[in-house]
Design a protein around this motif. Structure first.
Motif, PDB file in Angstrom:
ATOM      1  N   UNK A  87       0.966  -1.074   0.175  1.00 25.28           N
ATOM      2  CA  UNK A  87      -0.168   0.072   0.172  1.00 25.28           C
ATOM      3  C   UNK A  87       0.839   1.153  -0.118  1.00 25.28           C
ATOM      4  N   UNK A  88       0.381   2.437  -0.408  1.00 22.88           N
ATOM      5  CA  UNK A  88       1.050   3.611  -0.628  1.00 22.88           C
ATOM      6  C   UNK A  88       1.677   3.735  -1.818  1.00 22.88           C
ATOM      7  N   UNK A  89       1.904   4.872  -2.278  1.00 19.64           N
ATOM      8  CA  UNK A  89       2.525   5.425  -3.544  1.00 19.64           C
ATOM      9  C   UNK A  89       3.603   6.318  -3.268  1.00 19.64           C
ATOM     10  N   UNK A  90       4.661   6.416  -4.038  1.00 19.91           N
ATOM     11  CA  UNK A  90       5.909   7.301  -4.021  1.00 19.91           C
ATOM     12  C   UNK A  90       5.156   8.486  -4.238  1.00 19.91           C
ATOM     13  N   UNK A  91       5.888   9.719  -3.751  1.00 18.73           N
ATOM     14  CA  UNK A  91       7.396   9.523  -3.179  1.00 18.73           C
ATOM     15  C   UNK A  91       6.986   9.547  -1.798  1.00 18.73           C
ATOM     16  N   UNK A  92       6.024   9.403  -1.193  1.00 16.85           N
ATOM     17  CA  UNK A  92       6.024   9.238   0.589  1.00 16.85           C
ATOM     18  C   UNK A  92       6.065   8.019   0.734  1.00 16.85           C
ATOM     19  N   UNK A  93       5.919   6.741  -0.070  1.00 17.51           N
ATOM     20  CA  UNK A  93       5.959   5.355   0.155  1.00 17.51           C
ATOM     21  C   UNK A  93       6.875   4.834  -0.869  1.00 17.51           C
ATOM     22  N   UNK A  94       7.545   3.698  -0.516  1.00 21.19           N
ATOM     23  CA  UNK A  94       8.253   2.950  -1.137  1.00 21.19           C
ATOM     24  C   UNK A  94       9.461   3.766  -1.985  1.00 21.19           C
ATOM     25  N   UNK A  95       9.963   4.968  -1.411  1.00 24.30           N
ATOM     26  CA  UNK A  95      10.897   5.750  -1.843  1.00 24.30           C
ATOM     27  C   UNK A  95      11.536   6.279  -0.710  1.00 24.30           C
ATOM     28  N   UNK A  96      12.671   6.935  -1.292  1.00 22.63           N
ATOM     29  CA  UNK A  96      13.565   7.587  -0.113  1.00 22.63           C
ATOM     30  C   UNK A  96      14.862   8.159  -0.752  1.00 22.63           C
ATOM     31  N   UNK A  97      15.439   9.117   0.074  1.00 25.01           N
ATOM     32  CA  UNK A  97      16.904   9.726  -0.457  1.00 25.01           C
ATOM     33  C   UNK A  97      17.875   8.593  -0.753  1.00 25.01           C
ATOM     34  N   UNK A  98      18.763   8.712  -1.467  1.00 22.40           N
ATOM     35  CA  UNK A  98      19.841   7.750  -1.481  1.00 22.40           C
ATOM     36  C   UNK A  98      21.279   8.768  -1.693  1.00 22.40           C
ATOM     37  N   UNK A  99      21.341  10.031  -1.965  1.00 23.59           N
ATOM     38  CA  UNK A  99      22.259  10.853  -2.345  1.00 23.59           C
ATOM     39  C   UNK A  99      22.211  12.063  -1.014  1.00 23.59           C
ATOM     40  N   UNK A 100      22.509  11.832   0.031  1.00 19.88           N
ATOM     41  CA  UNK A 100      22.115  12.726   1.196  1.00 19.88           C
ATOM     42  C   UNK A 100      22.734  12.343   2.518  1.00 19.88           C
ATOM     43  N   UNK A 101      22.435  13.135   3.282  1.00 21.85           N
ATOM     44  CA  UNK A 101      22.780  12.496   4.875  1.00 21.85           C
ATOM     45  C   UNK A 101      21.875  11.684   5.136  1.00 21.85           C
TER      46      UNK A 101
END
Length: 518
Positions: free
Chosen positions: A197-211
């Motif tokens: 359940x849930x749609x990107x960007x809030x779900x199943x997504x996240x930052x990969x090039x940051x702190x």
């Protein structure tokens, strides 16, 4: 025959009749007592068959992780897996009393069958044949987990296990053999269900090039993983709630509004959604569910739903005990700043003989610790290089590689990416903070490869570091090189790297709670 004889016979017959009548009455009186006593015997014990079980509706039972240590700080004590208390059992048949004892054994008492027929009273006492009950999916999972606990507990007495990739050894681990056995048990059976359940960007997504790269990196790895992820929730040991607090702050939170309710409502709605659609959240009240967050607001977001904050496993970078982080239930994960999304150019450094600087730090002034550090050491000692801003043309990474010790004070929050940067550079970390639980401290003995300094001892920093003999420093340096494999980010993930260490910490927390269907 005389009257006396007749009277005698009559008296004798009367006596016999009286005796027979008395025996019959006594017999008829005793039979009900036998019947009643049979029922009383089998019903000895608690009237409520679940009264000896811990009630999950009031609290979820969590025990200390098996690898926590008794050292004063920063980690709790290394305990072998215990036989764990049960959570609520299913309702029992009226013909069976269930008594919960040691090792979660269930004693079944079968009722005595008593039948009575007219004047010919017969009593039979027979045990009903014991029928083999089919185990539910959850009971099968718990049975295998119990076997894993026993195997892990026995590991201390066994010889080290051969491993083609890596065999944990040395004082960097509270108990290397127990950790290794637990890790192998995890690889053998651990399964994770990721809610779809849930749609990107809030779900199943996240930052990969940051702190905050651990959020995106973990979500990506777990959703593409084929070894630990299962598409059958009935086979899952834990359930992952795949939302990103970083993305919520970016897309849901209104900047500078100081209104946290949009984030809180998003988390609450998601849990209500999966709770209504699936039975698993309500079955354990969240105890076998977990979240992962590296944002400073991760702990606050987790308390958007009370059971999420109090019962669920929270994998957090901001592992601050003063902000309700519980080492026995929650997982401390490293904060890793991957500017390019990979480790290229980040890992490696010169030998100890080519590190002329005793200690180094450079960073902004925020939080309660850094002002104290800068006040005492900024530009005041050639051995302790402390800067608010680096001189023009000076490389931050080169300074770390040229230093024996890297100072890692907390900022606004207790976690700092400098800890992992120091490990990558072969620089012994110097942790200065209050209330911080270092990553994987249920397995790793941080005092064996880092220096722990209290805020009050900042003025004595040089004395503390120079008191470490060259021989001891070399030991710490070599341990840093060995232990940093547990903090490396790989894509695809490799055994014993940071992804698998996070999974292992979650696995340990799942081992320490037993769930039973109601």
């Amino acid at each position: 025959m005389g009257d006396e004889d007749v009277d005698g016979k009559c008296r004798n017959m009367s006596a016999c009749s009286s005796t027979t009548s008395y025996s019959t009455k006594l017999f008829l009186f005793m039979v009900p007592l036998v019947v009643i006593s049979g029922f009383v015997f089998v019903n000895i014990g608690p009237k409520d068959s679940t009264s000896l079980l811990t009630s999950l509706s009031t609290t979820t039972s969590h025990l200390p992780p098996p690898f926590l240590s008794t050292a004063p700080a920063p980690a709790p004590s290394p305990l072998l897996p215990e036989i764990l208390p049960s959570l609520p059992a299913s309702s029992l048949s009226t013909k069976v009393e269930s008594i919960q004892g040691d090792y979660n054994r269930t004693i079944q008492l079968n009722m005595i069958n008593v039948t009575a027929t007219s004047n010919n009273v017969s009593s039979t006492a027979s045990l009903e044949p014991k029928k083999r009950r089919v185990l539910s999916n959850l009971e099968k999972i718990e049975f295998k987990l119990q076997k894993a606990r026993a195997s892990i507990k026995a590991a201390s007495m066994d010889d080290p296990v051969d491993d083609p990739d890596y065999v944990p050894l040395g004082p960097m681990y509270w108990n290397a053999k127990v950790f290794h056995r637990s890790y192998l048990e995890m690889e053998k059976q651990f399964k994770i269900y990721v809610y779809n359940e849930g749609e990107p960007p809030l779900f199943h997504d996240g930052p990969c090039k940051s702190i905050y790269s651990m959020e995106g990196s973990f979500i990506y790895e777990i959703e593409t993983d084929t070894r630990f992820r299962t598409n059958n929730p009935d086979k899952a040991h834990v359930f992952y709630l795949p939302f990103s607090v970083v993305k919520m702050v970016r897309y849901v939170y209104e900047r500078n509004s100081r209104d946290f309710s949009p984030i809180r409502n998003t988390v609450k709605d998601y849990i209500n959604l999966v709770g209504d659609k699936y039975p698993y959240w309500n079955r354990s009240i969240g105890a076998d569910h977990f979240i992962l967050s590296c944002h400073d607001w991760g702990p606050e977001a987790s308390f958007s739903h009370p059971h999420l904050g109090h019962n669920s496993i929270r994998a957090l970078c901001n592992a601050n005990t003063s902000e309700r982080f519980k080492p026995r239930k929650d997982v401390s994960i490293p904060e890793i700043n991957l500017r390019t999304g990979s480790l290229t150019g980040l890992v490696g450094g010169p030998s100890p003989s080519s590190r002329p600087i005793l200690a180094f730090f450079a960073g902004g002034v925020h939080g309660p610790v850094r002002p104290v550090l800068l006040q005492h050491w900024e530009n005041k000692d050639n051995d302790i290089r402390v800067h608010k801003y680096l001189p023009r043309g000076t490389s931050y990474s080169d300074m770390m590689r040229n230093s024996k010790f890297c100072i890692c004070p907390s900022g606004y929050e207790v976690a700092s990416p400098r800890i992992v940067e120091a490990l990558y550079s072969g620089c012994v970390p110097v942790l200065i903070n209050s209330g911080y639980v270092p990553p994987f401290s249920d397995v790793l003995n941080w005092r064996s490869f880092s220096v722990i300094v209290s805020v009050e001892d900042i003025p004595n920093l040089k004395t503390i570091l120079t008191s470490i003999s060259p021989r001891q420093y070399l030991r710490m340096y070599r341990r840093v090189l060995k232990v940093r494999r547990h903090f490396e980010v790989n894509s695809p993930a490799k055994r014993f790297d940071v992804f698998h260490m996070i999974l292992h910490s979650i696995w340990v927390r799942r081992l320490n709670v037993k769930i039973r269907e109601v």
